[in-house]
Design a protein around this motif. Structure first.
Motif: not given
Length: 201
Positions: A39, A42, A61-63, A65, A79, A81, A83, A98, A123, A194
């Motif tokens: 993941g 940011s 943001e933390i994502s 996966e 995953g 996310s 934020g 997702n 979301g 990204s």
């Protein structure tokens, strides 16, 4: 004697194949049954000063996966996310889920692995905490990406934005549908890439 020679040859061939399989399993890339976690994280901060007032907007943001390889080339992924943005007056929280898949279709050398990803997500955005202004989203999309293996287990994950996507956004009674097709992947490549990390088990 002939049977003994053939038996020895079969044993040697099996041993060589088994050793090769073990060697490949320790190499760069993926194989059936592998699991990866990864993941991106940011953080951004922007200051807007018009000479009279100064506003600083920060966000993160933390994502995370996870993926599981059903074959040597295809993995199912899931995953989420989380934020937040804050301009000193309003705090906005976002959340998303997702599911999808990755198909690895091209090796560019030993360490570079190219894939296409696809999936859908849902979301929400609380728009500062007002229930009436809450935005719900749904998106389907597909894009491209590249993994660079730093070690046999650790890779840098470079993702382009979706090459094709369809999304809906609903805020109160207002609803927006958007269909996007980025046929020029080089523009896509430079505009919205990204970076993340993935670890293979």
């Amino acid at each position: 004697m002939k049977k003994i020679i053939l038996s020895l040859a079969a044993v040697l061939a099996f041993s060589a194949a088994n050793a090769q399989d073990k060697k490949e399993s320790k190499g760069f890339g993926f194989s059936e049954g592998n699991i990866f976690v990864g993941g991106l994280v940011s953080y951004s901060s922007e200051k807007n000063d018009n000479g009279t007032t100064s506003v600083t907007t920060s966000g993160y943001e933390i994502s995370p996966e996870v993926g599981y390889f059903l074959t040597d080339n295809f993995a199912l992924t899931a995953g989420l996310s989380l934020g937040n943005t804050d301009n000193g007056t309003t705090k906005t929280n976002t959340f998303g889920l997702n599911v999808g898949g990755r198909y690895y279709f091209l090796n560019m050398g030993e360490r570079f692995k190219t894939y296409t990803n696809f999936g859908f997500g849902i979301g929400s955005d609380d728009n500062g905490g007002s229930p009436a202004d809450k935005t719900n989203t749904f998106e389907i999309g597909g894009g491209l990406g590249i993994n660079y293996f730093v070690t046999p287990n650790l890779a840098i994950d470079f993702r382009l934005a979706n090459v094709i996507s369809y999304s809906t956004e609903k805020t109160g009674d207002a609803k927006t549908n958007t269909l996007e097709l980025e046929a020029n992947v080089f523009k896509n490549f430079f505009d919205t890439p990204s970076f993340g990390l993935i670890y293979k088990f």
